[in-house]
Design an enzyme around this catalytic site. Sequence first.
Site, PDB file in Angstrom:
ATOM      1  N   HIS A   1     -27.109  84.180 -19.838  1.00  0.00           N
ATOM      2  CA  HIS A   1     -28.486  84.126 -20.351  1.00  0.00           C
ATOM      3  C   HIS A   1     -29.104  85.514 -20.244  1.00  0.00           C
ATOM      4  O   HIS A   1     -29.645  85.890 -19.207  1.00  0.00           O
ATOM      5  CB  HIS A   1     -29.295  83.106 -19.550  1.00  0.00           C
TER       6      HIS A   1
ATOM      7  N   HIS B   1     -31.295  88.287 -22.933  1.00  0.00           N
ATOM      8  CA  HIS B   1     -31.863  88.595 -24.258  1.00  0.00           C
ATOM      9  C   HIS B   1     -31.653  90.048 -24.657  1.00  0.00           C
ATOM     10  O   HIS B   1     -31.451  90.352 -25.837  1.00  0.00           O
ATOM     11  CB  HIS B   1     -33.364  88.286 -24.259  1.00  0.00           C
TER      12      HIS B   1
ATOM     13  N   GLU C   1     -31.728  79.885 -27.146  1.00  0.00           N
ATOM     14  CA  GLU C   1     -32.817  79.362 -26.310  1.00  0.00           C
ATOM     15  C   GLU C   1     -33.942  78.928 -27.243  1.00  0.00           C
ATOM     16  O   GLU C   1     -34.837  79.696 -27.554  1.00  0.00           O
ATOM     17  CB  GLU C   1     -33.297  80.415 -25.311  1.00  0.00           C
TER      18      GLU C   1
ATOM     19  N   ALA D   1     -42.368  81.991 -22.464  1.00  0.00           N
ATOM     20  CA  ALA D   1     -42.626  83.175 -23.289  1.00  0.00           C
ATOM     21  C   ALA D   1     -42.119  83.002 -24.720  1.00  0.00           C
ATOM     22  O   ALA D   1     -42.044  83.961 -25.476  1.00  0.00           O
ATOM     23  CB  ALA D   1     -41.986  84.408 -22.657  1.00  0.00           C
TER      24      ALA D   1
ATOM     25  N   HIS E   1     -37.074  74.416 -21.071  1.00  0.00           N
ATOM     26  CA  HIS E   1     -38.363  74.418 -21.765  1.00  0.00           C
ATOM     27  C   HIS E   1     -38.728  72.979 -22.116  1.00  0.00           C
ATOM     28  O   HIS E   1     -39.060  72.652 -23.252  1.00  0.00           O
ATOM     29  CB  HIS E   1     -38.306  75.305 -23.011  1.00  0.00           C
TER      30      HIS E   1
ATOM     31  N   ASN F   1     -38.074  77.051 -13.840  1.00  0.00           N
ATOM     32  CA  ASN F   1     -38.952  77.756 -14.777  1.00  0.00           C
ATOM     33  C   ASN F   1     -39.020  77.025 -16.110  1.00  0.00           C
ATOM     34  O   ASN F   1     -37.994  76.648 -16.693  1.00  0.00           O
ATOM     35  CB  ASN F   1     -38.468  79.196 -14.990  1.00  0.00           C
TER      36      ASN F   1
ATOM     37  N   HIS G   1     -39.145  84.827 -10.322  1.00  0.00           N
ATOM     38  CA  HIS G   1     -39.032  83.541 -11.022  1.00  0.00           C
ATOM     39  C   HIS G   1     -38.883  82.385 -10.039  1.00  0.00           C
ATOM     40  O   HIS G   1     -39.419  81.297 -10.264  1.00  0.00           O
ATOM     41  CB  HIS G   1     -37.835  83.561 -11.975  1.00  0.00           C
TER      42      HIS G   1
ATOM     43  N   ASP H   1     -31.666  86.471 -17.477  1.00  0.00           N
ATOM     44  CA  ASP H   1     -32.726  86.242 -18.465  1.00  0.00           C
ATOM     45  C   ASP H   1     -33.401  87.578 -18.791  1.00  0.00           C
ATOM     46  O   ASP H   1     -34.604  87.639 -19.086  1.00  0.00           O
ATOM     47  CB  ASP H   1     -33.754  85.233 -17.951  1.00  0.00           C
TER      48      ASP H   1
ATOM     49  N   LEU I   1     -44.532  84.841 -17.324  1.00  0.00           N
ATOM     50  CA  LEU I   1     -43.292  85.594 -17.231  1.00  0.00           C
ATOM     51  C   LEU I   1     -42.583  85.599 -18.573  1.00  0.00           C
ATOM     52  O   LEU I   1     -42.509  84.579 -19.261  1.00  0.00           O
ATOM     53  CB  LEU I   1     -42.383  84.989 -16.156  1.00  0.00           C
TER      54      LEU I   1
END
Length: 377
Positions: A55, A57, A125, A136, A191, A215, A246, A269, A302
């Site tokens: 994970h 980005h 994601e 976010a 999420h 999270n 986190h 992340d 975050l």
Amino acid sequence: MLIKNCQVIFLDRVEKADVWVKDGLICKIGKDLKVEDSIYDGEDLFLSPGFIDTHIHGAGGFDTMDGSYDALNSISKAVAVHGTTAFLATTMTCSFDDIKKALSSVKEAVERGTEGALVLGAHLEGPFISPKMIGAQNPKFIAESSIENFMDFAGEYLEYIKEVTIAPEINGSEMLIKFLNEKGIVSSIGHSDATYGEAMKGIDWGISHSTHLFNAMKLLHHREGGVVGAIFDSDITTEIICDGIHVDFPVVRIALKQKSTDKVLLVTDAMMACCMKAGTYSLGGQKVLVDGSSARLESGALAGSVLTQDAAVRNVVKYTSYPLHEIIKMVTYNAARHCNVQHKKGSIKEGFDADLVLFDKDINIKKVFISGREVVL
């Protein structure tokens, strides 16, 4: 190349040995090996399998959603110096066209190779997430969970998609989760505002993992278990962002006691500001303020992290009492198994890819090898 006198981190132990690397593979492991090859003395150093981040980005000023091979190649070089030898390029909740463009670049990176860490595929994601647990992500691009929507942007790239984060309480999720399972793609709950019951239904449908534990998910309450309760009360794997921001370190210890080191992956992340100076950046088209230790939207939420995997390992070593081989398993073997490459990566075994990291007792990276090739630190 022969790496001598190092403490080799195996899956179940740490043991002093020599490791001979030839033609990109681990050729032989033993003590006092004698071969005609260049020698590196690893005295007082630990030899680990290369770290795998499932994970991430971005890093080094670039993001997966830039949608270009050059961006992924730059990310690969930035994280390699921190011991990451492979990763899943992670997308955001954006327009279908932008996700498709990102997937096209992932395909190119997988097939063409990179100068740094190898791209194993993509982790999507979103966009099939809950607006109540947006984190976010950009709420403008949340999409209805359906096979049709998924295939609209992913149809050409199914073999390159390894994981999809999804909220099971959203209409249409059942059919999509079952479809992803049929295609060998990991469904990860994240999420999500699901109740305990809704989360457990999702697990029954085929969810086998969870995205950044604690999270952007319904937390554990003594009258409603929520998503966290379902994760703790099931056998699915999970991932944790161990930056102390986190998730607080005592809570990391609680999670590890509940799930065990067999079921946890240490991920970053990370976003584009990882390995960069403090300043203003972006994530999923949204402005992100980075202060050197955290990345946040203007709202204060975050927005990914600036964590590296060596720092994550260092934190777990410092704040828990687990033996080193169990900690390293969470950034190597567990992640390799998650990506279905455990037959060639994630362990130090003869015949496996020579993705290797040498570090000292304080987890300071000294050398990194990817397919036997040394990375310039």
